[in-house]
Design a protein around this motif. Structure first.
Motif, PDB file in Angstrom:
ATOM      1  N   TRP A  93      54.007  96.285  23.188  1.00 16.71           N
ATOM      2  CA  TRP A  93      54.489  96.366  24.565  1.00 16.71           C
ATOM      3  C   TRP A  93      54.743  94.991  25.170  1.00 16.71           C
ATOM      4  O   TRP A  93      55.248  94.917  26.300  1.00 16.71           O
ATOM      5  CB  TRP A  93      53.484  97.114  25.427  1.00 16.71           C
ATOM      6  N   SER A  94      54.410  93.928  24.470  1.00 14.69           N
ATOM      7  CA  SER A  94      54.564  92.590  25.048  1.00 14.69           C
ATOM      8  C   SER A  94      56.026  92.232  25.275  1.00 14.69           C
ATOM      9  O   SER A  94      56.326  91.401  26.133  1.00 14.69           O
ATOM     10  CB  SER A  94      53.913  91.552  24.136  1.00 14.69           C
ATOM     11  N   MET A  95      56.945  92.827  24.504  1.00 12.55           N
ATOM     12  CA  MET A  95      58.362  92.566  24.695  1.00 12.55           C
ATOM     13  C   MET A  95      59.153  93.816  24.333  1.00 12.55           C
ATOM     14  O   MET A  95      59.165  94.242  23.176  1.00 12.55           O
ATOM     15  CB  MET A  95      58.827  91.394  23.830  1.00 12.55           C
ATOM     16  N   VAL A  96      59.794  94.395  25.314  1.00 15.93           N
ATOM     17  CA  VAL A  96      60.698  95.522  25.121  1.00 15.93           C
ATOM     18  C   VAL A  96      62.091  95.054  25.501  1.00 15.93           C
ATOM     19  O   VAL A  96      62.282  94.459  26.567  1.00 15.93           O
ATOM     20  CB  VAL A  96      60.283  96.739  25.969  1.00 15.93           C
ATOM     21  N   SER A  97      63.047  95.283  24.632  1.00 21.60           N
ATOM     22  CA  SER A  97      64.414  94.815  24.847  1.00 21.60           C
ATOM     23  C   SER A  97      65.356  96.001  24.990  1.00 21.60           C
ATOM     24  O   SER A  97      65.152  97.057  24.386  1.00 21.60           O
ATOM     25  CB  SER A  97      64.875  93.931  23.674  1.00 21.60           C
ATOM     26  N   VAL A  98      66.396  95.800  25.792  1.00 17.13           N
ATOM     27  CA  VAL A  98      67.428  96.824  25.982  1.00 17.13           C
ATOM     28  C   VAL A  98      68.745  96.289  25.451  1.00 17.13           C
ATOM     29  O   VAL A  98      69.047  95.098  25.575  1.00 17.13           O
ATOM     30  CB  VAL A  98      67.559  97.217  27.467  1.00 17.13           C
ATOM     31  N   ASP A  99      69.503  97.163  24.855  1.00 16.62           N
ATOM     32  CA  ASP A  99      70.813  96.795  24.320  1.00 16.62           C
ATOM     33  C   ASP A  99      71.588  98.075  24.050  1.00 16.62           C
ATOM     34  O   ASP A  99      71.060  99.183  24.230  1.00 16.62           O
ATOM     35  CB  ASP A  99      70.665  95.966  23.040  1.00 16.62           C
ATOM     36  N   SER A 100      72.816  97.937  23.615  1.00 15.71           N
ATOM     37  CA  SER A 100      73.647  99.089  23.308  1.00 15.71           C
ATOM     38  C   SER A 100      74.499  98.786  22.088  1.00 15.71           C
ATOM     39  O   SER A 100      74.669  97.628  21.699  1.00 15.71           O
ATOM     40  CB  SER A 100      74.546  99.448  24.499  1.00 15.71           C
ATOM     41  N   THR A 101      75.012  99.825  21.474  1.00 20.20           N
ATOM     42  CA  THR A 101      75.888  99.700  20.320  1.00 20.20           C
ATOM     43  C   THR A 101      76.951 100.780  20.399  1.00 20.20           C
ATOM     44  O   THR A 101      76.691 101.892  20.860  1.00 20.20           O
ATOM     45  CB  THR A 101      75.092  99.814  19.001  1.00 20.20           C
ATOM     46  N   VAL A 102      78.143 100.445  19.950  1.00 15.63           N
ATOM     47  CA  VAL A 102      79.276 101.368  19.974  1.00 15.63           C
ATOM     48  C   VAL A 102      79.429 101.982  18.593  1.00 15.63           C
ATOM     49  O   VAL A 102      79.387 101.273  17.583  1.00 15.63           O
ATOM     50  CB  VAL A 102      80.567 100.652  20.399  1.00 15.63           C
ATOM     51  N   CYS A 103      79.600 103.299  18.551  1.00 17.61           N
ATOM     52  CA  CYS A 103      79.798 104.024  17.300  1.00 17.61           C
ATOM     53  C   CYS A 103      81.190 104.647  17.311  1.00 17.61           C
ATOM     54  O   CYS A 103      81.586 105.271  18.305  1.00 17.61           O
ATOM     55  CB  CYS A 103      78.746 105.117  17.123  1.00 17.61           C
ATOM     56  N   ARG A 104      81.904 104.468  16.241  1.00 18.74           N
ATOM     57  CA  ARG A 104      83.194 105.132  16.102  1.00 18.74           C
ATOM     58  C   ARG A 104      82.983 106.625  15.939  1.00 18.74           C
ATOM     59  O   ARG A 104      82.086 107.063  15.226  1.00 18.74           O
ATOM     60  CB  ARG A 104      83.954 104.581  14.899  1.00 18.74           C
ATOM     61  N   ALA A 105      83.812 107.402  16.601  1.00 19.77           N
ATOM     62  CA  ALA A 105      83.740 108.855  16.507  1.00 19.77           C
ATOM     63  C   ALA A 105      84.825 109.356  15.567  1.00 19.77           C
ATOM     64  O   ALA A 105      86.000 108.991  15.692  1.00 19.77           O
ATOM     65  CB  ALA A 105      83.893 109.492  17.885  1.00 19.77           C
ATOM     66  N   HIS A 106      84.434 110.164  14.622  1.00 16.56           N
ATOM     67  CA  HIS A 106      85.382 110.767  13.697  1.00 16.56           C
ATOM     68  C   HIS A 106      86.322 111.698  14.452  1.00 16.56           C
ATOM     69  O   HIS A 106      85.974 112.224  15.508  1.00 16.56           O
ATOM     70  CB  HIS A 106      84.619 111.529  12.609  1.00 16.56           C
ATOM     71  N   GLN A 107      87.518 111.902  13.905  1.00 14.58           N
ATOM     72  CA  GLN A 107      88.468 112.776  14.590  1.00 14.58           C
ATOM     73  C   GLN A 107      87.949 114.204  14.715  1.00 14.58           C
ATOM     74  O   GLN A 107      88.301 114.932  15.650  1.00 14.58           O
ATOM     75  CB  GLN A 107      89.788 112.783  13.825  1.00 14.58           C
ATOM     76  N   HIS A 108      87.056 114.627  13.807  1.00 13.54           N
ATOM     77  CA  HIS A 108      86.480 115.960  13.912  1.00 13.54           C
ATOM     78  C   HIS A 108      85.440 116.069  15.020  1.00 13.54           C
ATOM     79  O   HIS A 108      84.989 117.168  15.325  1.00 13.54           O
ATOM     80  CB  HIS A 108      85.848 116.359  12.580  1.00 13.54           C
TER      81      HIS A 108
END
Length: 293
Positions: free
Chosen positions: A93-108
């Protein structure tokens, strides 16, 4: 046991967290075999219909994964394994980080119904799920973004799925509100880290005001335009934001956690039509990371 299946130790830790066998017909039989099938699809990203026959009927595996994604069972399993780790003191709990990542979505992944199927003699009711299904359009095609909060041990504490074009700063509060780790002695779950780290994308007055109100120390660099605007206002602009370079160097932990999460091909590329099913897929991958740690 095949490659990628639950080991005996992992199964012993996961079995108490699973829903009990309720109802008629033995609905929740063979949990381990079904979960191994879900993990196989999670790791390889193959269509559900192409699952090997050693896992049983593909429809049974898919239905259970969809059901657990819809009723929050995967979220409950994640909190249960987090509670076990918290009881053993294995959460940093001494360091919690926030971030995001983009995922490609398949046409289906596109083309989900916007309304529930119509039944004879009944009105058509709108679906209970999001109309956009967390799909965003960009020059590269359809994308989905995963917002995460990870602890120092390279494991996710909470996650949120949104369309790919949504910004990071407006989702920080929503992600932190999802951090709820049950305490071994009972009482309220732990929701507040000792310190929070984020990149410039999370620098906003709203986020800093929220963190100060909850008394969460944070290390978020100030954007250049925000610093210039504050300096132009003089004494009315407020004090400069603090920044600890040594703590900020640990932000690589959340990036490494994302890399571990996207090893699973069904997470790196979204194949699920429904947003709640894809959220269940990401949560199942997070459960596997906690079990392996």
């Amino acid at each position: 046991m095949g490659r990628g299946d639950l080991s005996n130790e992992e199964w012993a830790r996961m079995e108490p967290c699973l829903p009990k066998n309720v109802g008629r017909g033995g609905r929740w039989m063979n949990h381990r075999q079904v979960i191994n099938g879900i993990l196989f699809r999670l790791r390889t990203g193959i269509p559900w219909r192409d699952l090997p026959t050693r896992f049983g009927k593909w429809q049974t595996i898919y239905d259970r994964h969809r059901r657990w994604s819809a009723d929050g069972t995967w979220d409950q399993i994640l909190r249960a394994v987090q509670a076990d780790a918290h009881a053993e003191g294995r959460i940093d709990w001494s360091m919690v980080s926030v971030d995001s990542t983009v995922c490609r979505a398949h046409q289906h992944a596109a083309g989900a119904r916007k309304q529930a199927p119509r039944k004879p003699g009944k009105r058509t009711r709108p679906t209970q799920h999001r109309p956009d299904e967390a799909l965003g359009r960009s020059r590269g095609g359809l994308t989905t973004k995963i917002h995460l909060a990870g602890e120092g041990g390279l494991r996710p504490l909470a996650m949120l799925v949104t369309p790919g074009q949504w910004g990071d700063a407006p989702q920080m509060i929503a992600v932190l509100e999802r951090v709820r780790v049950p305490r071994p002695t009972g009482g309220r779950p732990r929701t507040r880290p000792d310190h929070l780290s984020g990149d410039k994308a999370y620098s906003s007055r709203r986020n800093r005001r929220y963190l100060r109100r909850r008394q969460i120390k944070h290390t978020i660099p100030e954007r250049r335009d925000q610093r210039a605007h504050r300096q132009r206002r003089g004494s009315n602009g407020g004090r400069p934001t603090g920044f600890d370079a040594a703590r900020y160097a640990r932000r690589n932990e959340v990036e490494r956690m994302i890399n571990r999460l996207k090893i699973y091909r069904a997470v790196a590329t979204r194949y699920d039509k429904r947003a709640y099913v894809f959220h269940g897929t990401v949560t199942a991958a997070a459960v596997r990371l906690w079990l392996r740690s």
